[in-house]
Design an enzyme around this catalytic site. Structure first.
Site, PDB file in Angstrom:
ATOM      1  N   ASP A   1      -4.760  -3.570  18.108  1.00 50.09           N
ATOM      2  CA  ASP A   1      -5.073  -2.209  17.671  1.00 50.09           C
ATOM      3  C   ASP A   1      -4.323  -1.737  16.429  1.00 50.09           C
ATOM      4  OD1 ASP A   1      -6.537  -2.358  19.936  1.00 50.09           O
ATOM      5  OD2 ASP A   1      -5.671  -0.638  20.927  1.00 50.09           O
ATOM      6  N   LYS A   2      -3.008  -1.755  16.438  1.00 49.41           N
ATOM      7  CA  LYS A   2      -2.248  -1.176  15.325  1.00 49.41           C
ATOM      8  C   LYS A   2      -2.095  -2.133  14.165  1.00 49.41           C
ATOM      9  CE  LYS A   2      -2.145   2.127  18.071  1.00 49.41           C
ATOM     10  NZ  LYS A   2      -2.852   1.351  19.087  1.00 49.41           N
TER      11      LYS A   2
ATOM     12  N   ASP B   1      -1.201  -3.327  22.945  1.00 49.38           N
ATOM     13  CA  ASP B   1      -1.336  -2.062  23.660  1.00 49.38           C
ATOM     14  C   ASP B   1      -1.636  -2.286  25.129  1.00 49.38           C
ATOM     15  OD1 ASP B   1      -1.021  -1.026  21.147  1.00 49.38           O
ATOM     16  OD2 ASP B   1      -2.653   0.413  21.314  1.00 49.38           O
TER      17      ASP B   1
ATOM     18  N   SER C   1      -6.430   5.302  24.636  1.00 43.60           N
ATOM     19  CA  SER C   1      -7.004   4.026  24.250  1.00 43.60           C
ATOM     20  C   SER C   1      -8.440   4.247  23.828  1.00 43.60           C
ATOM     21  CB  SER C   1      -6.960   3.070  25.439  1.00 43.60           C
ATOM     22  OG  SER C   1      -7.838   1.989  25.255  1.00 43.60           O
TER      23      SER C   1
ATOM     24  N   GLU D   1      -0.398   5.807  24.506  1.00 46.59           N
ATOM     25  CA  GLU D   1      -1.761   5.875  25.021  1.00 46.59           C
ATOM     26  C   GLU D   1      -1.728   6.116  26.525  1.00 46.59           C
ATOM     27  OE1 GLU D   1      -4.249   2.954  22.007  1.00 46.59           O
ATOM     28  OE2 GLU D   1      -3.945   2.354  24.081  1.00 46.59           O
TER      29      GLU D   1
ATOM     30  N   CYS E   1      -9.823  -6.747  22.737  1.00 44.34           N
ATOM     31  CA  CYS E   1     -10.577  -6.153  23.840  1.00 44.34           C
ATOM     32  C   CYS E   1     -12.030  -5.905  23.447  1.00 44.34           C
ATOM     33  CB  CYS E   1      -9.915  -4.859  24.286  1.00 44.34           C
ATOM     34  SG  CYS E   1      -8.241  -5.105  24.930  1.00 44.34           S
TER      35      CYS E   1
ATOM     36  N   CYS F   1      -5.212 -11.014  21.588  1.00 47.46           N
ATOM     37  CA  CYS F   1      -5.829 -10.490  20.364  1.00 47.46           C
ATOM     38  C   CYS F   1      -5.426 -11.286  19.132  1.00 47.46           C
ATOM     39  CB  CYS F   1      -5.419  -9.029  20.158  1.00 47.46           C
ATOM     40  SG  CYS F   1      -5.501  -8.003  21.632  1.00 47.46           S
TER      41      CYS F   1
END
Length: 555
Positions: free
Chosen positions: A124-125, A82, A471, A445, A195, A50
């Protein structure tokens, strides 16, 4: 003369000769030193695909700053993957990392007195963490998403990492061979980038444009697409323009802008994690966004994008039909977002979208009269099991009602073991607790568990309830963020195996069939558990974090 609201504190006057000596040692000239200083914060690392392209993109943003008359200063912060942290103790670090990212960007900007900020994030975060820092600092800022991964190809179909997680469940059930699983594993992730479905990263990329903090269209190109570098150069120029006009994040991120963020998440079948991240972003702007607000906006917003995990397409397909602005344009034309909100272009959302059109020869993004659902993909449930509320993503879920016996697990590992040993049967209500913000700590998650259940063919025959989270890739009757969490005495911690649980995601209810007398008796004998962390970042987080319904922010 471009504004220099803070950098003058480290550059000007005889008493700052030591600081200027440091700057000269890095090759800066007088011309560089007396320009506005712009922090270029990225979450580049080699921990996850990512973030892998963010170093290149940060340098493009720095080029844009230099061309526009500023002095860029690149720095990095952490980012937790993640996907790699999934299914083991490492996932406890994920949500905690959001706060660390926000805090670390704040501290770098504060210490070095940078005047403005370009923030680049991929996983993600890191997206909400970077946005939180921008709004907290309230310095001219532009957000840049690192971009999506390209889809994999497995036997003629587009696949994502979620297909691999579900493959683990299929393999355990004897429905997929070792060779097939290996083939899928090798095909699913063909490039750098986040993702590929409408999971948390791509959902938050949509949110960043919808709240006005990212340049229009900048969230859509894949990570490896060279067009992305040009957006980064433009972001560098845009932040200098914001500095010239003194336009700051809290003038952009208003309540109406936050509502636009909820709307695009709902319209695209986005991740349930926005029920954590948008309240946290709003909190930094001094705005209270409740779960009821999220449900209200989701209820009025149709689902107009047919995206995985509930639908057919991936983020690359959105890019091919015009990108995130196309989704926003459909919402704007139907009165579903606020068009008068300012954005980082210095123009309003309506002005940005003036020339955008919905292509007619595609079915990735649909007109409202052909929407996949009259309502958005996010639903809030409340009842005696979740007085503070909990959240489910309903996009693509075929069965919204369930009644069955509870099978209770006090950690994710025990639940996963039961799934792998084929102990979960149709009709069961799988309860995974003590995984909330405090109890985990860190609110893990559950994609490994939910995907394994789906891979066994039980995705719509089993209900999963947790005070942890899911997720963005989770699909099925999966309910997370149950509050109050077990660790603080929430009802989910009082359930026992065999208790009958009723869920109605149409009505928005979640209840255990227990009398008030029985609840009272169980509360009297309940004691909090030791979460196993008595020092370090996780212990600190457990002491400071608030409830999921308020965004799990630290105080």
């Amino acid at each position: 003369m471009i504004n220099r609201p803070r950098s003058v504190e480290v550059t000007d006057g005889p008493e700052r000769a030591p600081q200027r000596a440091f700057f000269r040692s890095m090759g800066l000239t007088d011309a560089d030193i007396y320009k506005p200083w712009v922090g270029i914060a990225s979450t580049w690392n080699q921990a996850t695909p990512c973030n892998l392209t963010l170093d290149r993109q940060a340098k493009a943003a720095a080029e844009g700053v230099r061309k526009a008359g500023g002095t860029p200063r690149e720095f990095v912060t952490i980012a937790v993957s993640d996907g790699i942290a999934m299914g083991h103790q490492g996932m406890k670090a994920s949500l905690v990392s959001r706060e660390v990212i926000a805090d670390s960007i704040e501290l770098m900007m504060h210490a070095h007195r940078y005047d403005a900020l370009v923030g680049l994030a991929g996983c993600d975060k890191s997206l909400p963490g970077t946005l939180m820092a921008m709004i907290r600092l309230n310095l001219p800022s532009v957000f840049v998403y690192g971009g999506t991964i390209l889809p994999g190809k497995f036997r003629g179909k587009d696949v994502t990492i979620v297909d691999v997680y579900e493959g683990v469940g299929s393999h355990a059930a004897g429905k997929m061979s070792d060779a097939d699983l290996k083939e899928l594993e090798c095909a699913a992730c063909p490039s750098a980038g986040s993702c590929g479905g409408q999971f948390t990263a791509n959902t938050m990329a949509c949110v960043a444009e919808a709240i006005g903090m990212a340049l229009p269209g900048s969230g859509s190109p894949p990570a490896v697409e060279t067009a992305r570098d040009q957006f980064c150069v433009q972001a560098g120029g845009a932040v200098i323009s914001l500095l010239e006009h003194n336009l700051r994040p809290r003038e952009i991120v208003t309540r109406e802008a936050i509502e636009n963020g909820v709307a695009i998440a709902a319209a695209t079948g986005g991740s349930t994690n926005i029920a954590l991240h948008l309240p946290a972003i709003a909190h930094e702007a001094g705005i209270k966004l409740t779960l009821d607000d999220i449900e209200r906006i989701s209820n009025r917003t149709p689902t107009i994008a047919d995206l995985k995990p509930g639908g057919r397409y991936v983020a690359l397909d959105v890019y091919r039909v015009g990108g995130i602005p196309v989704i926003l344009k459909v919402l704007l034309d139907n009165g579903l977002i606020h068009g008068d909100c300012l954005t980082v272009t210095g123009k309003t959302m309506r002005e940005n979208l003036k020339d955008v059109k919905l292509p007619g020869d595609q079915d990735v993004v649909l007109p409202v009269d052909k929407a996949l659902s009259r309502h958005g993909g996010l639903k809030i449930l409340k009842g005696n099991l979740a007085p503070e509320g909990c959240v489910i993503k309903t996009t693509g879920v075929k069965k919204l009602k369930h009644r069955g016996p509870a099978k209770c697990f006090d950690c994710e590992e025990d639940a996963m073991k039961a799934v792998q040993e084929l102990k979960i049967k149709p009709g069961d209500v799988v309860v995974v607790r003590y995984e909330g913000p405090k109890g985990g700590p860190g609110m893990r998650e559950m994609l490994a568990v939910t995907a394994a259940i789906a891979g066994q063919g039980l995705g719509y025959d089993v209900c999963l309830i947790t005070d942890g989270r899911f997720s963005g890739g989770t699909r099925g009757l999966c309910i997370g963020h149950v509050g109050p969490e077990a660790q603080v005495g929430g009802p989910i911690g009082l359930l026992r195996d065999g208790d009958m649980v009723r869920v109605d995601a149409e009505l928005g209810t979640i209840d255990a069939e227990l009398s008030e007398e029985e609840w009272t008796a169980r509360r009297a004998s309940w004691k909090p558990r030791n979460n196993g962390y008595d020092r370090g970042a996780l212990a600190k987080y457990a002491k400071l974090v608030g409830p999921a319904c308020h965004g799990a922010v630290t105080h």
